[in-house]
Write an enzyme that holds these catalytic residues in place. Sequence first.
Site, PDB file in Angstrom:
ATOM      1  N   CYS A  31       0.845  -1.197   0.000  1.00  0.00           N
ATOM      2  CA  CYS A  31       0.000   0.000   0.000  1.00  0.00           C
ATOM      3  C   CYS A  31       0.877   1.243   0.000  1.00  0.00           C
ATOM      4  CB  CYS A  31      -0.920  -0.002   1.206  1.00  0.00           C
ATOM      5  SG  CYS A  31      -0.085   0.249   2.798  1.00  0.00           S
ATOM      6  N   ASP A 367      -1.685 -11.835  64.647  1.00  0.00           N
ATOM      7  CA  ASP A 367      -2.509 -13.039  64.622  1.00  0.00           C
ATOM      8  C   ASP A 367      -3.982 -12.659  64.724  1.00  0.00           C
ATOM      9  OD1 ASP A 367      -0.274 -14.626  64.434  1.00  0.00           O
ATOM     10  OD2 ASP A 367      -0.123 -14.951  66.604  1.00  0.00           O
TER      11      ASP A 367
END
Length: 552
Positions: A31, A367
């Site tokens: 192109c 924890d």
Amino acid sequence: MTEPLNDRAAMLPLKDGDKPVVHKLLSSGCCARCVLRFCCVSVQAAYRKPPQETLEELRVFISNTENGKSRQSATHPAAGSPESQNAAGSDPPGGPPIKRVKLEPAEPGAAAAEGDAAAEVKVEEEESGVCVACLGILQELSGPNQAVKIAERVKEGEYEFDTLVLSVSLPAQLCVREHSCWLHVKKELREKSSALGKDDVVPVKEAFKWIMQGLVAKELGGVAVVIRSLFEVSVEFTHPETEADCHFLASTCGDCFKPTKNKQSVFTRMAVVKALEKISDAVFLKHYAFPPPRPSSSCVPRDVQCLHASVFIAGRYNKFCRSLPQTPWLIDGERRMESSVEELIAAPVLSSFRAAGFNFSSSGREDVDVRTLGNGRPFAMELLNPHRSKLSREEMKQLQETINESSDKIRVRDLQIVSREAMGRMKEGEEAKTKSYTALVWTQKAIQSQDIAFIDGIKDLTLDQKTPLRVLHRRALAVRQRVVHRMNTRYLDPHHFHLELKTQAGTYIKEFVHGDFGRTKPNMSALLKMDTDILELDVESVDVDWPPSIPE
């Protein structure tokens, strides 16, 4: 007034030496925009012209070859004159025509007056008309219609952004086709004593961006499309018809193609590029044709993806509940607690920033049965693909209040947006930091206050802590040295006292109190010469000077 073709052709940034290259590429099915790429045209405006207009200009440019030398010594015909128009319609000598050329009079009267020299050139597309080099990406897929589709996808996402960067993902076989074209252009130039490096060719990606950036910006109301931005719009193209173009590389450069996870094909773009760098020109030309086979269809725009760079927020949290884990607690895929600190904070944050996900981190962790009091524990969140990236100071304050009102189990303070670089400060020298705790200690034997008074005088006690049994399933077995800087006791009753500690970060407090079957030495049981255990534990402070405090 229409500009004459010859004047327009003269505006193309091409040299006489480019004519054989233009001829070869056009006659091979490239192109107009790919012709400019292989002629190393880096003027962005040249790619933004309508492709048909550029094609006509290129035809006029090479048509001058036939009489170029005589025209340089003779008077040039006026632009737009019959002579000029006739020259524009002639085919280049010494090779096949660029397209099938059909000469037809523009108007019967004009043809009679001007003769055959005033004939109009019309171009008929051969076969599909899809470019053999870019597979249509720089043709129909680079224009206003595609810009509208990209802009619509961006608008659907409802992102907030000031600028964007446009990126494009191309099928790997484009590299093979481009390599084929480049080798033949290089051969043509070598015969003309010129040289062309592969890096000189304008990449399809760059040409696509030059064409599309302004069009996309216009569709989005003039937003700036820049080289670097926090917001990326990515266009992906595929072309299943030509995937076999790469297959010959597997037999010639097999070590470049190895199966990888999450890849549907071994022929990735990077692997193909690596193979093309290794293969010799002769071997390539033996296996792959020039011009490349013309496809019957253009590439397919598979997807337009929008991605905003991560936003980072930070703050401190308090945890007041002894049955709340920091992160979701799952065992064998089953949830053990209904919520977590992470989730209670994340839900309102994700909603405000409209983020797709997050990563949570903190300065240590407690924890499930441990409270975090005082000024709280520093935490940070990385928000993934946020659709909103900026909140004002008032909005951040409101977000903090929303989090705090959502649950009485936690509280957040100092909530703020930070940089990625600032995130590292939370982890810098983490083991050199100190943390303060209060523990409720039980003793097997009855005690008096004077029995524990000596503990207050112990300073900088070094512990050897073997990995605790309770975390051995997720932490490597090792002996870690930690320091208890100071301790203070508060007598409660014959079997209980409060123990306040300031320790090096990373010290296992529970194991220091009960000894963990002798895995922590020395320990409180050894110091008191009796069995001891810990009933409750609170984190009083995490001495990390980050993030900066925000006045209430």
